[in-house]
Design an enzyme around this catalytic site. Sequence first.
Site, PDB file in Angstrom:
ATOM      1  N   HIS A 150       1.020  -1.432   0.564  1.00 34.89           N
ATOM      2  CA  HIS A 150      -0.239  -0.296   0.063  1.00 34.89           C
ATOM      3  C   HIS A 150       0.988   1.250  -0.015  1.00 34.89           C
ATOM      4  O   HIS A 150       1.929   1.486   0.887  1.00 34.89           O
ATOM      5  CB  HIS A 150      -0.907   0.111   1.524  1.00 34.89           C
ATOM      6  CG  HIS A 150      -1.836   0.726   0.880  1.00 34.89           C
ATOM      7  ND1 HIS A 150      -1.784   2.267   1.463  1.00 34.89           N
ATOM      8  CD2 HIS A 150      -3.056   1.043   0.548  1.00 34.89           C
ATOM      9  CE1 HIS A 150      -3.194   2.858   1.674  1.00 34.89           C
ATOM     10  NE2 HIS A 150      -3.879   2.213   0.571  1.00 34.89           N
ATOM     11  N   GLU A 204      -3.665   1.552  -7.050  1.00 34.03           N
ATOM     12  CA  GLU A 204      -3.862   2.597  -6.483  1.00 34.03           C
ATOM     13  C   GLU A 204      -3.460   3.624  -6.855  1.00 34.03           C
ATOM     14  O   GLU A 204      -1.926   3.575  -6.575  1.00 34.03           O
ATOM     15  CB  GLU A 204      -3.464   2.174  -4.760  1.00 34.03           C
ATOM     16  CG  GLU A 204      -5.342   1.096  -4.701  1.00 34.03           C
ATOM     17  CD  GLU A 204      -4.893   1.271  -2.783  1.00 34.03           C
ATOM     18  OE1 GLU A 204      -5.343   1.865  -2.494  1.00 34.03           O
ATOM     19  OE2 GLU A 204      -3.596   1.252  -2.447  1.00 34.03           O
ATOM     20  N   GLY A 238      -7.011   9.991  -1.404  1.00 30.43           N
ATOM     21  CA  GLY A 238      -7.469  10.630  -0.102  1.00 30.43           C
ATOM     22  C   GLY A 238      -7.378  12.664  -0.791  1.00 30.43           C
ATOM     23  O   GLY A 238      -6.729  13.427   0.184  1.00 30.43           O
ATOM     24  N   SER A 275      -9.302   5.894  -4.525  1.00 30.91           N
ATOM     25  CA  SER A 275     -11.180   6.802  -4.177  1.00 30.91           C
ATOM     26  C   SER A 275     -12.111   6.219  -4.314  1.00 30.91           C
ATOM     27  O   SER A 275     -12.717   7.108  -5.499  1.00 30.91           O
ATOM     28  CB  SER A 275     -10.931   8.032  -3.886  1.00 30.91           C
ATOM     29  OG  SER A 275      -9.485   8.743  -3.510  1.00 30.91           O
ATOM     30  N   GLY A 298     -11.842   1.826   0.319  1.00 29.48           N
ATOM     31  CA  GLY A 298     -11.006   2.323   1.492  1.00 29.48           C
ATOM     32  C   GLY A 298     -11.594   3.186   2.405  1.00 29.48           C
ATOM     33  O   GLY A 298     -12.728   2.482   3.040  1.00 29.48           O
ATOM     34  N   GLY A 299     -11.673   4.414   2.715  1.00 30.20           N
ATOM     35  CA  GLY A 299     -12.836   5.597   3.470  1.00 30.20           C
ATOM     36  C   GLY A 299     -13.963   5.256   3.365  1.00 30.20           C
ATOM     37  O   GLY A 299     -14.781   5.074   4.009  1.00 30.20           O
TER      38      GLY A 299
END
Length: 173
Positions: free
Chosen positions: A15, A87, A93, A133, A154-155
Amino acid sequence: PMLSEIGCHFVILGHSERRQLFHETDDMIRKKLLSVAGQNMRAILCVGETMDQRQAGKTIDIVTTQLDNALKGLTKGVIENLAIAYEPVWAIGTGLNANPEQVSEVHNRIRVHLKSGFGTWSGGAIRLLYGGSVKPENAAGLAQLDEVNGFLVGGASLQVESFLAIAEVFNEN
């Protein structure tokens, strides 16, 4: 071994935050891949470029170098239990998102690279995930791309409604 003991089936390696904050190298990631495979777990190998690298036209070189270095010398069994998550570091982010054309280009080039390195069958069997994202707003367009076999969320995975909306996209396709 401890992760395997508690029933872990997947391990994320490479990552961008681990690469940047902990200075993990491709060689370190390769050694971790071997360890994960030795415990019969599946690895999700993250690859991606920074904004400076993208703007310099180095995206494909960066991604294929990360792949080559991390996968060097790995056996067929390890490769077949691998997923690769593209990614783009610049889309994590930051409020920026890779568009479907950018994702398609990189995923297609990854697939060609894997097939040339590991053979048509093994290279074609590796799942390619997108993880820059992913949100409900962009999931449908990305899920329709031929070489996007899933997402590394992710988030948005921390918000039940968002995560369910993303998951539903694959049910519809």
